[in-house]
Design a protein around this motif. Structure first.
Motif, mmCIF file in Angstrom:
data_model
loop_
_atom_site.group_PDB
_atom_site.id
_atom_site.type_symbol
_atom_site.label_atom_id
_atom_site.label_comp_id
_atom_site.label_asym_id
_atom_site.label_seq_id
_atom_site.Cartn_x
_atom_site.Cartn_y
_atom_site.Cartn_z
ATOM 1 N N HIS A 87 0.831 -1.201 0.000
ATOM 2 C CA HIS A 87 0.000 0.000 0.000
ATOM 3 C C HIS A 87 0.869 1.257 0.000
ATOM 4 O O HIS A 87 0.548 2.259 -0.643
ATOM 5 N N THR A 88 1.991 1.202 0.706
ATOM 6 C CA THR A 88 2.915 2.334 0.731
ATOM 7 C C THR A 88 3.503 2.582 -0.652
ATOM 8 O O THR A 88 3.649 3.731 -1.086
ATOM 9 N N VAL A 89 3.841 1.512 -1.367
ATOM 10 C CA VAL A 89 4.336 1.657 -2.742
ATOM 11 C C VAL A 89 3.271 2.306 -3.617
ATOM 12 O O VAL A 89 3.547 3.235 -4.395
ATOM 13 N N THR A 90 2.063 1.814 -3.499
ATOM 14 C CA THR A 90 0.970 2.295 -4.340
ATOM 15 C C THR A 90 0.772 3.798 -4.176
ATOM 16 O O THR A 90 0.592 4.526 -5.150
ATOM 17 N N HIS A 91 0.820 4.266 -2.932
ATOM 18 C CA HIS A 91 0.711 5.702 -2.648
ATOM 19 C C HIS A 91 2.120 6.287 -2.502
ATOM 20 O O HIS A 91 2.482 6.806 -1.441
ATOM 21 N N PHE A 92 2.904 6.219 -3.564
ATOM 22 C CA PHE A 92 4.310 6.607 -3.479
ATOM 23 C C PHE A 92 4.478 8.082 -3.107
ATOM 24 O O PHE A 92 5.439 8.456 -2.427
ATOM 25 N N GLY A 93 3.552 8.914 -3.541
ATOM 26 C CA GLY A 93 3.633 10.325 -3.173
ATOM 27 C C GLY A 93 3.513 10.513 -1.674
ATOM 28 O O GLY A 93 4.249 11.301 -1.063
ATOM 29 N N TYR A 94 2.596 9.784 -1.062
ATOM 30 C CA TYR A 94 2.431 9.872 0.386
ATOM 31 C C TYR A 94 3.643 9.275 1.094
ATOM 32 O O TYR A 94 4.028 9.722 2.179
ATOM 33 N N ALA A 95 4.264 8.264 0.469
ATOM 34 C CA ALA A 95 5.496 7.707 1.033
ATOM 35 C C ALA A 95 6.586 8.779 1.082
ATOM 36 O O ALA A 95 7.349 8.871 2.056
ATOM 37 N N LEU A 96 6.667 9.599 0.042
ATOM 38 C CA LEU A 96 7.622 10.710 0.036
ATOM 39 C C LEU A 96 7.341 11.675 1.184
ATOM 40 O O LEU A 96 8.255 12.105 1.890
ATOM 41 N N VAL A 97 6.080 12.008 1.360
ATOM 42 C CA VAL A 97 5.686 12.945 2.413
ATOM 43 C C VAL A 97 6.079 12.409 3.786
ATOM 44 O O VAL A 97 6.505 13.157 4.669
ATOM 45 N N ARG A 98 5.977 11.094 3.970
ATOM 46 C CA ARG A 98 6.258 10.489 5.278
ATOM 47 C C ARG A 98 7.707 10.032 5.434
ATOM 48 O O ARG A 98 8.060 9.442 6.453
ATOM 49 N N GLY A 99 8.536 10.297 4.436
ATOM 50 C CA GLY A 99 9.932 9.898 4.527
ATOM 51 C C GLY A 99 10.164 8.416 4.323
ATOM 52 O O GLY A 99 11.163 7.861 4.801
ATOM 53 N N LEU A 100 9.270 7.752 3.588
ATOM 54 C CA LEU A 100 9.362 6.306 3.380
ATOM 55 C C LEU A 100 9.723 5.954 1.935
ATOM 56 O O LEU A 100 9.489 4.831 1.494
ATOM 57 N N GLU A 101 10.301 6.893 1.214
ATOM 58 C CA GLU A 101 10.599 6.680 -0.203
ATOM 59 C C GLU A 101 11.512 5.475 -0.422
ATOM 60 O O GLU A 101 11.238 4.619 -1.278
ATOM 61 N N ALA A 102 12.609 5.388 0.326
ATOM 62 C CA ALA A 102 13.575 4.306 0.116
ATOM 63 C C ALA A 102 12.948 2.944 0.400
ATOM 64 O O ALA A 102 13.156 1.978 -0.348
ATOM 65 N N ARG A 103 12.186 2.872 1.460
ATOM 66 C CA ARG A 103 11.531 1.608 1.814
ATOM 67 C C ARG A 103 10.527 1.203 0.739
ATOM 68 O O ARG A 103 10.467 0.035 0.335
ATOM 69 N N ALA A 104 9.744 2.165 0.265
ATOM 70 C CA ALA A 104 8.747 1.870 -0.763
ATOM 71 C C ALA A 104 9.422 1.438 -2.059
ATOM 72 O O ALA A 104 8.982 0.489 -2.719
ATOM 73 N N PHE A 105 10.498 2.118 -2.419
ATOM 74 C CA PHE A 105 11.195 1.791 -3.659
ATOM 75 C C PHE A 105 11.779 0.379 -3.594
ATOM 76 O O PHE A 105 11.668 -0.402 -4.553
ATOM 77 N N ALA A 106 12.383 0.034 -2.465
ATOM 78 C CA ALA A 106 12.969 -1.300 -2.311
ATOM 79 C C ALA A 106 11.897 -2.382 -2.412
ATOM 80 O O ALA A 106 12.119 -3.444 -3.013
ATOM 81 N N HIS A 107 10.734 -2.121 -1.846
ATOM 82 C CA HIS A 107 9.654 -3.113 -1.899
ATOM 83 C C HIS A 107 9.118 -3.247 -3.320
ATOM 84 O O HIS A 107 8.809 -4.360 -3.770
ATOM 85 N N LEU A 108 9.027 -2.142 -4.039
ATOM 86 C CA LEU A 108 8.583 -2.184 -5.437
ATOM 87 C C LEU A 108 9.505 -3.074 -6.265
ATOM 88 O O LEU A 108 9.044 -3.926 -7.037
ATOM 89 N N VAL A 109 10.806 -2.892 -6.101
ATOM 90 C CA VAL A 109 11.782 -3.692 -6.843
ATOM 91 C C VAL A 109 11.687 -5.165 -6.448
ATOM 92 O O VAL A 109 11.708 -6.062 -7.302
ATOM 93 N N LYS A 110 11.563 -5.418 -5.158
ATOM 94 C CA LYS A 110 11.512 -6.794 -4.657
ATOM 95 C C LYS A 110 10.303 -7.555 -5.197
ATOM 96 O O LYS A 110 10.425 -8.697 -5.658
ATOM 97 N N VAL A 111 9.147 -6.931 -5.152
ATOM 98 C CA VAL A 111 7.915 -7.631 -5.529
ATOM 99 C C VAL A 111 7.778 -7.767 -7.041
ATOM 100 O O VAL A 111 7.365 -8.815 -7.546
ATOM 101 N N THR A 112 8.130 -6.727 -7.779
ATOM 102 C CA THR A 112 7.917 -6.744 -9.229
ATOM 103 C C THR A 112 9.066 -7.359 -10.005
ATOM 104 O O THR A 112 8.884 -7.785 -11.149
ATOM 105 N N GLY A 113 10.267 -7.384 -9.407
ATOM 106 C CA GLY A 113 11.430 -7.875 -10.129
ATOM 107 C C GLY A 113 12.008 -6.859 -11.094
ATOM 108 O O GLY A 113 12.877 -7.190 -11.910
ATOM 109 N N MET A 114 11.540 -5.619 -11.026
ATOM 110 C CA MET A 114 12.095 -4.569 -11.884
ATOM 111 C C MET A 114 13.557 -4.302 -11.527
ATOM 112 O O MET A 114 13.973 -4.489 -10.385
ATOM 113 N N THR A 115 14.310 -3.829 -12.509
ATOM 114 C CA THR A 115 15.635 -3.299 -12.204
ATOM 115 C C THR A 115 15.450 -1.941 -11.531
ATOM 116 O O THR A 115 14.371 -1.337 -11.598
#
Length: 239
Positions: free
Chosen positions: A147-175
């Motif tokens: 959910h934090t990844v999905t609302h990436f803008g709100y993750a930025l506001v809360r200082g969770l950008e790095a955590r959200a980005f890492a989870h996005l890469v982990k789950v999707t397999g994106m580079t």
């Protein structure tokens, strides 16, 4: 002797009060109940009929997988949870998590209180650019991290950008590069959609008997969040 159970709809914020009134918790059903009928102290939480597993007009195939899904500025802080009564939200939450097998529908994770990972509801929308109508078409069960990844803008506001980005890469397999481009593309779409005001169509809820009410103070909260987001994005571009 079997206990006569009368199911209740108890919002999380009212659980202690319900417990004092005699309500009990069923960990298997994950639901509060009255141990017998006629308990006056619990009448206010009398259960309404369950919400159907498939909401009227819902498309459960819409928006599968994990991706950044930013809602336009005009709809900030007017999510489903903020627009429905607490008891109705409990009915919706129960249906959404139950039909998903009590697991996140994108990564498969179960709720884990020790890890502070909860199961939450997220809205999937269809946008009519001509009519400027934003129609709710699906409610999906997501874990806190997805959910934090999905609302990436709100993750930025809360200082969770790095955590959200890492989870996005982990789950999707994106580079990393692909994930960064995905986030940029999502913000481009958000900026375009945020230039206009969208009318919300929440018909799949009202047709299921859910009463809606606009949340108080949403506009002021949105303006504060927008300013924080602008600063964080500018800071990110400067890195």
């Amino acid at each position: 002797m079997a206990v006569e159970r009368v199911w209740l709809d108890v919002p999380f914020a009212e659980k202690d009060e319900a417990k004092k009134g005699g309500a009990r918790w069923d960990p298997a059903a994950r639901r509060w109940y009255a141990p017998r009928a006629g308990m006056a102290a619990l009448h206010r939480w009398a259960a309404a009929p369950d919400v159907p597993d498939l909401l009227p007009g819902e498309d459960r195939g819409l928006g599968s997988g994990l991706f950044v899904d930013l809602v336009p500025r005009s709809c900030w802080f007017t999510n489903v949870r903020s627009c429905v009564a607490a008891k109705d939200w409990e009915r919706l939450r129960r249906t959404i998590t139950r039909r998903a097998g009590r697991r996140c529908e994108t990564c498969g994770a179960a709720e884990d209180r020790d890890a502070k990972r909860w199961l939450e509801a997220h809205e999937r929308w269809v946008f009519d650019d001509t009519a400027r109508v934003q129609t709710l078409k699906r409610l999906i069960c997501l874990c806190t991290d997805c959910h934090t990844v999905t609302h990436f803008g709100y993750a930025l506001v809360r200082g969770l950008e790095a955590r959200a980005f890492a989870h996005l890469v982990k789950v999707t397999g994106m580079t990393g590069d692909a994930a960064r481009q995905h986030v940029r593309d999502a913000f481009d779409v958000w900026e375009r959609r945020s230039r206009v005001t969208w009318e919300l169509d929440l018909g799949i809820l009202t047709k299921a008997g859910i009463t809606l009410a606009p949340p108080p103070g949403a506009g002021a909260r949105a303006r504060t969040a927008e300013e924080t987001l602008r600063r964080e994005r500018e800071r990110g571009r400067g890195r």
